[in-house]
Design a protein around this motif. Sequence first.
Motif, PDB file in Angstrom:
ATOM      1  N   PHE A   1      18.558 -11.783 -30.175  1.00  0.00           N
ATOM      2  CA  PHE A   1      17.795 -10.320 -29.855  1.00  0.00           C
ATOM      3  C   PHE A   1      16.555 -10.303 -30.567  1.00  0.00           C
ATOM      4  O   PHE A   1      15.554  -9.817 -30.136  1.00  0.00           O
ATOM      5  CB  PHE A   1      18.661  -9.417 -30.520  1.00  0.00           C
ATOM      6  CG  PHE A   1      18.014  -7.892 -30.171  1.00  0.00           C
ATOM      7  CD1 PHE A   1      17.859  -7.166 -29.112  1.00  0.00           C
ATOM      8  CD2 PHE A   1      17.766  -7.268 -31.470  1.00  0.00           C
ATOM      9  CE1 PHE A   1      17.172  -6.146 -29.022  1.00  0.00           C
ATOM     10  CE2 PHE A   1      17.241  -5.955 -31.329  1.00  0.00           C
ATOM     11  CZ  PHE A   1      16.919  -5.354 -30.141  1.00  0.00           C
ATOM     12  N   ARG A   2      16.570 -10.837 -31.744  1.00  0.00           N
ATOM     13  CA  ARG A   2      15.139 -11.006 -32.666  1.00  0.00           C
ATOM     14  C   ARG A   2      14.084 -11.759 -31.935  1.00  0.00           C
ATOM     15  O   ARG A   2      13.050 -11.412 -32.014  1.00  0.00           O
ATOM     16  CB  ARG A   2      15.326 -11.568 -33.994  1.00  0.00           C
ATOM     17  CG  ARG A   2      16.368 -10.883 -35.243  1.00  0.00           C
ATOM     18  CD  ARG A   2      16.563 -11.283 -36.302  1.00  0.00           C
ATOM     19  NE  ARG A   2      17.474 -10.441 -37.355  1.00  0.00           N
ATOM     20  CZ  ARG A   2      18.748 -11.039 -37.583  1.00  0.00           C
ATOM     21  NH1 ARG A   2      19.131 -11.638 -36.641  1.00  0.00           N
ATOM     22  NH2 ARG A   2      19.150 -10.058 -38.086  1.00  0.00           N
ATOM     23  N   ALA A   3      14.569 -13.016 -31.289  1.00  0.00           N
ATOM     24  CA  ALA A   3      13.774 -13.812 -30.367  1.00  0.00           C
ATOM     25  C   ALA A   3      13.163 -12.888 -29.319  1.00  0.00           C
ATOM     26  O   ALA A   3      12.056 -13.186 -29.175  1.00  0.00           O
ATOM     27  CB  ALA A   3      14.392 -15.068 -30.079  1.00  0.00           C
ATOM     28  N   VAL A   4      14.147 -12.246 -28.711  1.00  0.00           N
ATOM     29  CA  VAL A   4      13.806 -11.377 -27.667  1.00  0.00           C
ATOM     30  C   VAL A   4      12.549 -10.563 -27.661  1.00  0.00           C
ATOM     31  O   VAL A   4      11.461 -10.377 -27.150  1.00  0.00           O
ATOM     32  CB  VAL A   4      14.829 -10.630 -26.981  1.00  0.00           C
ATOM     33  CG1 VAL A   4      14.348  -9.686 -25.852  1.00  0.00           C
ATOM     34  CG2 VAL A   4      15.802 -11.753 -26.159  1.00  0.00           C
TER      35      VAL A   4
ATOM     36  N   HIS B   1       9.089 -12.352 -28.615  1.00  0.00           N
ATOM     37  CA  HIS B   1       8.431 -12.745 -27.518  1.00  0.00           C
ATOM     38  C   HIS B   1       8.105 -11.563 -26.707  1.00  0.00           C
ATOM     39  O   HIS B   1       6.847 -11.725 -26.178  1.00  0.00           O
ATOM     40  CB  HIS B   1       9.704 -13.460 -26.705  1.00  0.00           C
ATOM     41  CG  HIS B   1       9.485 -14.154 -25.342  1.00  0.00           C
ATOM     42  ND1 HIS B   1       8.390 -15.103 -25.547  1.00  0.00           N
ATOM     43  CD2 HIS B   1       9.552 -13.949 -23.830  1.00  0.00           C
ATOM     44  CE1 HIS B   1       8.054 -15.596 -24.181  1.00  0.00           C
ATOM     45  NE2 HIS B   1       8.710 -14.819 -23.295  1.00  0.00           N
ATOM     46  N   LEU B   2       8.528 -10.506 -26.686  1.00  0.00           N
ATOM     47  CA  LEU B   2       7.860  -9.246 -26.101  1.00  0.00           C
ATOM     48  C   LEU B   2       6.694  -8.703 -26.850  1.00  0.00           C
ATOM     49  O   LEU B   2       5.619  -8.339 -26.205  1.00  0.00           O
ATOM     50  CB  LEU B   2       8.923  -8.078 -25.858  1.00  0.00           C
ATOM     51  CG  LEU B   2      10.131  -8.173 -24.972  1.00  0.00           C
ATOM     52  CD1 LEU B   2      11.026  -7.257 -25.155  1.00  0.00           C
ATOM     53  CD2 LEU B   2       9.584  -8.434 -23.436  1.00  0.00           C
TER      54      LEU B   2
ATOM     55  N   ALA C   1       7.010  -7.293 -34.571  1.00  0.00           N
ATOM     56  CA  ALA C   1       8.209  -7.579 -33.996  1.00  0.00           C
ATOM     57  C   ALA C   1       9.408  -6.920 -35.283  1.00  0.00           C
ATOM     58  O   ALA C   1      10.198  -6.585 -34.546  1.00  0.00           O
ATOM     59  CB  ALA C   1       8.453  -8.982 -33.667  1.00  0.00           C
ATOM     60  N   PRO C   2       9.339  -7.476 -36.191  1.00  0.00           N
ATOM     61  CA  PRO C   2      10.177  -7.216 -37.330  1.00  0.00           C
ATOM     62  C   PRO C   2      10.447  -5.602 -37.617  1.00  0.00           C
ATOM     63  O   PRO C   2      11.628  -5.107 -37.600  1.00  0.00           O
ATOM     64  CB  PRO C   2       9.867  -7.791 -38.752  1.00  0.00           C
ATOM     65  CG  PRO C   2       8.934  -8.933 -38.132  1.00  0.00           C
ATOM     66  CD  PRO C   2       8.130  -8.218 -37.114  1.00  0.00           C
TER      67      PRO C   2
ATOM     68  N   ILE D   1      12.011 -19.347 -24.506  1.00  0.00           N
ATOM     69  CA  ILE D   1      12.744 -20.705 -24.169  1.00  0.00           C
ATOM     70  C   ILE D   1      13.062 -21.631 -25.726  1.00  0.00           C
ATOM     71  O   ILE D   1      13.877 -22.265 -25.574  1.00  0.00           O
ATOM     72  CB  ILE D   1      11.854 -21.754 -23.605  1.00  0.00           C
ATOM     73  CG1 ILE D   1      12.571 -22.855 -23.063  1.00  0.00           C
ATOM     74  CG2 ILE D   1      10.506 -21.982 -24.080  1.00  0.00           C
ATOM     75  CD1 ILE D   1      11.899 -23.874 -21.962  1.00  0.00           C
ATOM     76  N   GLY D   2      12.323 -20.829 -26.692  1.00  0.00           N
ATOM     77  CA  GLY D   2      12.510 -21.541 -28.211  1.00  0.00           C
ATOM     78  C   GLY D   2      13.654 -21.472 -28.402  1.00  0.00           C
ATOM     79  O   GLY D   2      14.464 -22.600 -28.893  1.00  0.00           O
TER      80      GLY D   2
END
Length: 316
Positions: free
Chosen positions: A205-208, A211-212, A225-226, A269-270
Amino acid sequence: MRLVLFFATLIVVALAAYLSVAGFFLARTVATVLTVTPPTALERATEAPTDPLALGFRGNPMVALSLPFEVVAIETQLGPAEAWFVPANGAESGRAIYVHGIGGAREDGYRHLSLLHKAGWSVLLVSYRNDDDAPQASEGTYGMGLLEWPDLEAAVEWSSRGPDGPGLLIVADSMGAAILGQFMAQSPLADRVSAVALDSPALSFRAVIGHLATQSGQPMPYAIAPIAALLVPRTTGLPLTEAEVAPVFAAFAGPLFLAHGAGDQLMPIGPSLDLAQTRSGKTVVHWTEAAHLSSFTDDPAAYEAAFTAFLSSVEG
């Protein structure tokens, strides 16, 4: 000196205000994505594709692929959820379950169904809470697997032949991967899964959110993001910081197939690349430059070759 201090303070305040406002709007965007909404009039009026292997196609397996099927009711915690069971033609190589992502449907699994049926597998294409043919949940929110995994548990119980029978292959797209990851982490039936196939998976979820934030084009996305990650759980009421399932798949000992495109605008993709690096179990990967859930259409022959190689390592 006082003037320098004044301007420094002004800059800090302005920066904090910018990050707070940008984080708030990103959190609101994410919360909107996670909100279950009925189709709009424009979406209803949009003509669905006629190719059964195209996302958005609607129609049962007989209509789509001329495959006989059974309509079954999976008894979930919220009530019966409709599923399609497509039996193998002849001797059964194994059993598989397909789990779609946010805003998707059972028909999105026809790509994998076409390949699995050719290889002699029986396939269960499931619906889960908030789908058209499944119970509607009161919270009206997609839970990144935190809410939906018991529905998959019910499907596993229906499809498996008990704790001593052959294991299941679970195929999951997008948020379907988050559902599967939560099931494998929390369900007592998790050991009935012997193999996993993921396409454009939601692993973090954090990566999503990160990414957004990058996709938004706003300055300082990695600082925004954080803040959004802290706000989203408050607006949705879900402990979304727990929606991190990459470690579950990394620890899974069975064969795993992983397809993802570098052009994915929704799921970065990371985490998929990292997962492939950290796994010690048998792993077949298929990397492309495609957008979300488009690795198959990018090169169907290459996708089929990779997926068929994966199936050869799976004991049904």
